[in-house]
Design a protein around this motif. Structure first.
Motif, PDB file in Angstrom:
ATOM      1  N   ASP A 215      -2.154  -1.328   0.417  1.00 23.43           N
ATOM      2  CA  ASP A 215      -1.234  -1.912   0.882  1.00 23.43           C
ATOM      3  C   ASP A 215      -0.435  -2.523   1.265  1.00 23.43           C
ATOM      4  O   ASP A 215       0.334  -2.690   1.482  1.00 23.43           O
ATOM      5  N   LEU A 216      -0.517  -3.527   0.163  1.00 22.25           N
ATOM      6  CA  LEU A 216      -0.097  -4.839  -0.341  1.00 22.25           C
ATOM      7  C   LEU A 216       0.727  -4.580  -0.856  1.00 22.25           C
ATOM      8  O   LEU A 216       1.736  -4.941  -0.817  1.00 22.25           O
ATOM      9  N   PHE A 217       0.477  -3.409  -1.859  1.00 22.18           N
ATOM     10  CA  PHE A 217       2.013  -3.045  -2.520  1.00 22.18           C
ATOM     11  C   PHE A 217       3.193  -2.512  -1.805  1.00 22.18           C
ATOM     12  O   PHE A 217       3.944  -3.090  -2.171  1.00 22.18           O
ATOM     13  N   ALA A 218       2.174  -1.639  -0.913  1.00 20.45           N
ATOM     14  CA  ALA A 218       3.586  -0.975  -0.414  1.00 20.45           C
ATOM     15  C   ALA A 218       4.204  -2.310   0.818  1.00 20.45           C
ATOM     16  O   ALA A 218       5.150  -2.162   0.679  1.00 20.45           O
ATOM     17  N   ALA A 219       3.537  -3.159   1.073  1.00 18.82           N
ATOM     18  CA  ALA A 219       3.756  -3.911   1.774  1.00 18.82           C
ATOM     19  C   ALA A 219       5.608  -4.938   0.762  1.00 18.82           C
ATOM     20  O   ALA A 219       6.864  -5.187   1.373  1.00 18.82           O
ATOM     21  N   GLY A 220       4.704  -5.567  -0.795  1.00 16.76           N
ATOM     22  CA  GLY A 220       5.907  -5.564  -1.306  1.00 16.76           C
ATOM     23  C   GLY A 220       6.543  -4.649  -1.754  1.00 16.76           C
ATOM     24  O   GLY A 220       8.493  -5.833  -2.172  1.00 16.76           O
ATOM     25  N   PHE A 221       7.019  -3.711  -1.835  1.00 21.42           N
ATOM     26  CA  PHE A 221       7.859  -2.801  -2.117  1.00 21.42           C
ATOM     27  C   PHE A 221       8.626  -2.636  -1.250  1.00 21.42           C
ATOM     28  O   PHE A 221       9.837  -2.909  -1.042  1.00 21.42           O
ATOM     29  N   LEU A 222       8.683  -2.495   0.254  1.00 21.77           N
ATOM     30  CA  LEU A 222       9.569  -2.528   1.153  1.00 21.77           C
ATOM     31  C   LEU A 222       9.831  -3.772   1.535  1.00 21.77           C
ATOM     32  O   LEU A 222      11.030  -4.168   2.287  1.00 21.77           O
ATOM     33  N   SER A 223       9.077  -4.872   1.088  1.00 23.73           N
ATOM     34  CA  SER A 223       9.814  -6.220   1.183  1.00 23.73           C
ATOM     35  C   SER A 223      11.618  -6.099  -0.130  1.00 23.73           C
ATOM     36  O   SER A 223      12.645  -7.044   0.527  1.00 23.73           O
ATOM     37  N   GLY A 224      11.713  -5.339  -0.291  1.00 19.57           N
ATOM     38  CA  GLY A 224      12.834  -5.226  -1.486  1.00 19.57           C
ATOM     39  C   GLY A 224      13.672  -4.605  -1.130  1.00 19.57           C
ATOM     40  O   GLY A 224      15.034  -4.701  -1.041  1.00 19.57           O
ATOM     41  N   TYR A 225      12.854  -3.183  -0.603  1.00 22.05           N
ATOM     42  CA  TYR A 225      13.726  -1.699  -0.395  1.00 22.05           C
ATOM     43  C   TYR A 225      14.184  -2.171   0.559  1.00 22.05           C
ATOM     44  O   TYR A 225      15.922  -2.101   0.859  1.00 22.05           O
ATOM     45  N   CYS A 226      13.892  -3.042   2.035  1.00 25.57           N
ATOM     46  CA  CYS A 226      14.781  -3.593   3.180  1.00 25.57           C
ATOM     47  C   CYS A 226      15.620  -4.479   3.222  1.00 25.57           C
ATOM     48  O   CYS A 226      16.586  -4.661   3.602  1.00 25.57           O
ATOM     49  N   ARG A 227      15.879  -5.154   2.180  1.00 23.57           N
ATOM     50  CA  ARG A 227      16.480  -6.167   1.555  1.00 23.57           C
ATOM     51  C   ARG A 227      18.128  -5.775   0.198  1.00 23.57           C
ATOM     52  O   ARG A 227      18.538  -6.101  -0.551  1.00 23.57           O
ATOM     53  N   ASP A 228      17.798  -4.416  -0.192  1.00 21.94           N
ATOM     54  CA  ASP A 228      18.094  -3.678  -1.005  1.00 21.94           C
ATOM     55  C   ASP A 228      18.073  -3.462  -2.220  1.00 21.94           C
ATOM     56  O   ASP A 228      19.001  -3.994  -3.586  1.00 21.94           O
ATOM     57  N   ALA A 229      16.787  -4.536  -2.811  1.00 22.67           N
ATOM     58  CA  ALA A 229      16.670  -4.951  -4.028  1.00 22.67           C
ATOM     59  C   ALA A 229      16.772  -3.171  -5.115  1.00 22.67           C
ATOM     60  O   ALA A 229      16.712  -2.480  -3.963  1.00 22.67           O
ATOM     61  N   SER A 230      16.692  -4.074  -6.187  1.00 21.86           N
ATOM     62  CA  SER A 230      16.631  -2.636  -7.176  1.00 21.86           C
ATOM     63  C   SER A 230      14.946  -2.353  -6.837  1.00 21.86           C
ATOM     64  O   SER A 230      14.307  -2.535  -6.609  1.00 21.86           O
ATOM     65  N   LEU A 231      15.047  -1.015  -7.246  1.00 19.94           N
ATOM     66  CA  LEU A 231      13.051  -0.374  -8.056  1.00 19.94           C
ATOM     67  C   LEU A 231      12.633  -1.331  -8.438  1.00 19.94           C
ATOM     68  O   LEU A 231      11.653  -1.520  -8.087  1.00 19.94           O
ATOM     69  N   GLU A 232      13.033  -1.948  -9.898  1.00 20.32           N
ATOM     70  CA  GLU A 232      12.971  -2.665 -10.061  1.00 20.32           C
ATOM     71  C   GLU A 232      11.866  -3.797  -9.602  1.00 20.32           C
ATOM     72  O   GLU A 232      10.494  -4.311  -9.642  1.00 20.32           O
ATOM     73  N   GLU A 233      12.232  -5.026  -8.928  1.00 19.35           N
ATOM     74  CA  GLU A 233      12.208  -5.848  -8.574  1.00 19.35           C
ATOM     75  C   GLU A 233      11.306  -5.694  -6.767  1.00 19.35           C
ATOM     76  O   GLU A 233      10.932  -5.901  -6.814  1.00 19.35           O
ATOM     77  N   SER A 234      11.993  -4.464  -6.339  1.00 17.61           N
ATOM     78  CA  SER A 234      10.458  -4.143  -5.353  1.00 17.61           C
ATOM     79  C   SER A 234       9.359  -3.610  -5.933  1.00 17.61           C
ATOM     80  O   SER A 234       8.422  -4.211  -5.085  1.00 17.61           O
ATOM     81  N   LEU A 235       8.771  -3.336  -7.276  1.00 19.82           N
ATOM     82  CA  LEU A 235       7.812  -2.927  -7.691  1.00 19.82           C
ATOM     83  C   LEU A 235       7.061  -4.390  -8.665  1.00 19.82           C
ATOM     84  O   LEU A 235       6.500  -4.453  -8.261  1.00 19.82           O
ATOM     85  N   VAL A 236       8.351  -5.209  -8.262  1.00 20.53           N
ATOM     86  CA  VAL A 236       7.884  -6.336  -9.088  1.00 20.53           C
ATOM     87  C   VAL A 236       6.803  -7.161  -7.693  1.00 20.53           C
ATOM     88  O   VAL A 236       5.940  -7.602  -7.874  1.00 20.53           O
ATOM     89  N   ARG A 237       7.503  -7.247  -6.723  1.00 17.10           N
ATOM     90  CA  ARG A 237       7.403  -7.414  -5.530  1.00 17.10           C
ATOM     91  C   ARG A 237       6.014  -6.817  -4.703  1.00 17.10           C
ATOM     92  O   ARG A 237       5.003  -7.377  -4.038  1.00 17.10           O
ATOM     93  N   GLY A 238       5.624  -5.199  -5.435  1.00 15.09           N
ATOM     94  CA  GLY A 238       4.123  -5.032  -4.865  1.00 15.09           C
ATOM     95  C   GLY A 238       3.373  -5.703  -5.677  1.00 15.09           C
ATOM     96  O   GLY A 238       2.274  -5.482  -5.378  1.00 15.09           O
ATOM     97  N   ALA A 239       3.808  -5.836  -6.775  1.00 19.11           N
ATOM     98  CA  ALA A 239       3.033  -5.998  -7.903  1.00 19.11           C
ATOM     99  C   ALA A 239       1.873  -7.961  -7.452  1.00 19.11           C
ATOM    100  O   ALA A 239       0.745  -7.663  -7.972  1.00 19.11           O
ATOM    101  N   VAL A 240       2.910  -8.548  -7.239  1.00 20.85           N
ATOM    102  CA  VAL A 240       2.621  -9.968  -6.537  1.00 20.85           C
ATOM    103  C   VAL A 240       1.283  -9.437  -5.781  1.00 20.85           C
ATOM    104  O   VAL A 240       0.356 -10.276  -5.457  1.00 20.85           O
ATOM    105  N   ALA A 241       2.023  -9.204  -4.686  1.00 20.39           N
ATOM    106  CA  ALA A 241       1.410  -8.989  -2.977  1.00 20.39           C
ATOM    107  C   ALA A 241      -0.662  -8.277  -3.222  1.00 20.39           C
ATOM    108  O   ALA A 241      -0.812  -8.522  -2.694  1.00 20.39           O
ATOM    109  N   ALA A 242      -0.414  -7.351  -4.526  1.00 19.60           N
ATOM    110  CA  ALA A 242      -1.374  -6.598  -4.575  1.00 19.60           C
ATOM    111  C   ALA A 242      -2.457  -7.227  -5.486  1.00 19.60           C
ATOM    112  O   ALA A 242      -3.623  -7.486  -5.026  1.00 19.60           O
ATOM    113  N   GLY A 243      -1.333  -9.121  -6.147  1.00 18.88           N
ATOM    114  CA  GLY A 243      -2.211  -9.249  -7.448  1.00 18.88           C
ATOM    115  C   GLY A 243      -2.844 -10.591  -6.390  1.00 18.88           C
ATOM    116  O   GLY A 243      -4.273 -10.819  -5.967  1.00 18.88           O
ATOM    117  N   GLU A 244      -2.341 -11.134  -5.437  1.00 14.82           N
ATOM    118  CA  GLU A 244      -3.299 -11.691  -4.746  1.00 14.82           C
ATOM    119  C   GLU A 244      -3.685 -11.249  -3.781  1.00 14.82           C
ATOM    120  O   GLU A 244      -5.119 -11.639  -3.391  1.00 14.82           O
TER     121      GLU A 244
END
Length: 330
Positions: free
Chosen positions: A279-308
């Motif tokens: 669930d939090l991976f999706a949150a992090g990914f969407l936080s990048g996607y909705c701000r037009d970030a790259s796929l790489e950055e969106s995945l990193v955001r997802g990984a950070v949120a899931a890790g927390e």
């Protein structure tokens, strides 16, 4: 062009998570396979709750967890889900809105009670989830506000809620409204049993071009496509504009057309509870996607949120996700 009022609106189960540590022997005695997810009736919920021991109660539900994380990462969000007119329903609404998620769906009078998920966490951090859906399975199609759906960039749908007939019709209506309004539709398959039960429906939506973003883990992808996870991922990538597949200890990968990106998991000192990782991976990914970030950055955001979220009990972040993401991205 007018900016949407919301970044993400989600439809999902309104569930209170009741989380407790258990031993492997407890799971065996209760005939509960470690890591399994199942629906239980009210009688079994009462029986299992009585045996769990000391527990922590946290408002949850897959889509709501995603919204909580996305909101903490700066997105404007709203939730559509059904609680009962009872104490747990009031607690649930307060918890969600206190995070900053708009939640205006009226409570349902009478039985059944607000839904709950009994989350049993074993010494390995694996969670075994037993869900009594309660009022959440009676979300009516009338709860879908066309104007509200049209006011978001992304409509996020929770696969768990596809099983009960009433909310399934509500989501179908929401998809129709979203397509007409040019709103992106994101869908999370959520669990292997959801795909076993409704894989044909999920595949039909993909074939009909109704899903723009698909969140799936490698096991769910394999079941959906009837192949190994890597082949399933590539198969899905041909038919869905954006596919995000989590791979547990191997991180996650995403595909958009011919573009591919991957990320490794974030280092975690100790995995305490895997509840909400996807669930939090999706949150992090969407936080990048909705701000037009790259796929790489969106995945990193997802990984950070899931890790927390796996570093502590419960499926809601406890640390400053925006600060963690900023530090990770440098």
């Amino acid at each position: 062009m007018t900016q949407p009022r919301y970044d993400v609106i989600a439809i999902g189960n309104a569930i209170v998570d009741v989380i407790a540590p258990v031993t492997h022997d407890f799971l065996v005695a209760e005939e509960l396979p470690a890591g399994s997810m199942r629906l239980i009736d009210d009688e079994r919920a009462v029986d299992l709750y009585a045996k769990m021991g000391q527990a922590t109660e946290i408002s949850g539900g897959a889509a709501a967890n995603t919204l909580a994380g996305a909101t903490m990462l700066g997105l404007k969000t709203a939730f559509i889900g059904q609680v009962a007119d009872d104490q747990l329903g009031e607690i649930y609404r307060h918890d969600l809105t206190a995070v900053g998620v708009d939640f205006d769906t009226p409570a349902r009078a009478g039985d059944p009670h607000t839904g709950r998920c009994l989350v049993l966490v074993d010494p390995d951090g694996e969670r075994t989830m037993n869900t009594s859906l309660g009022a959440s399975q009676f979300l009516p199609a009338e709860a879908i506000d066309d104007e509200l759906i049209g006011s978001t960039r992304v409509l996020f749908l929770e696969g768990y809620l596809w099983d009960p007939a009433e909310p399934r019709e509500a989501m179908k209506r929401a998809i129709k409204v979203a397509r007409a309004a040019g709103v992106q539709v994101a869908f999370a398959t959520c669990a292997d049993f959801c795909v076993h039960m409704h894989g044909k429906d999920f595949r039909a939506m993909i074939d009909d071009g109704l899903i723009d973003i698909l969140f799936v883990n490698e096991e769910e992808a394999g079941i959906l496509e009837g192949s190994d996870p890597d082949a399933a991922f590539e198969s899905l990538a041909k038919d869905v504009p954006l596919v995000v597949m989590t791979r547990g200890a191997d991180g996650a990968i995403a595909a958009r057309g011919n573009e591919r990106a991957k990320v490794s998991p974030e280092p975690v000192a100790q995995v305490k509870d895997l509840t909400g990782a996807g669930d939090l991976f999706a949150a992090g990914f969407l936080s990048g996607y909705c701000r037009d970030a790259s796929l790489e950055e969106s995945l990193v955001r997802g990984a950070v949120a899931a890790g927390e979220v796996i570093s502590h009990w419960g499926a809601r972040p406890e640390a400053d996700l925006q600060a963690m993401v900023a530090k990770r991205l440098g």
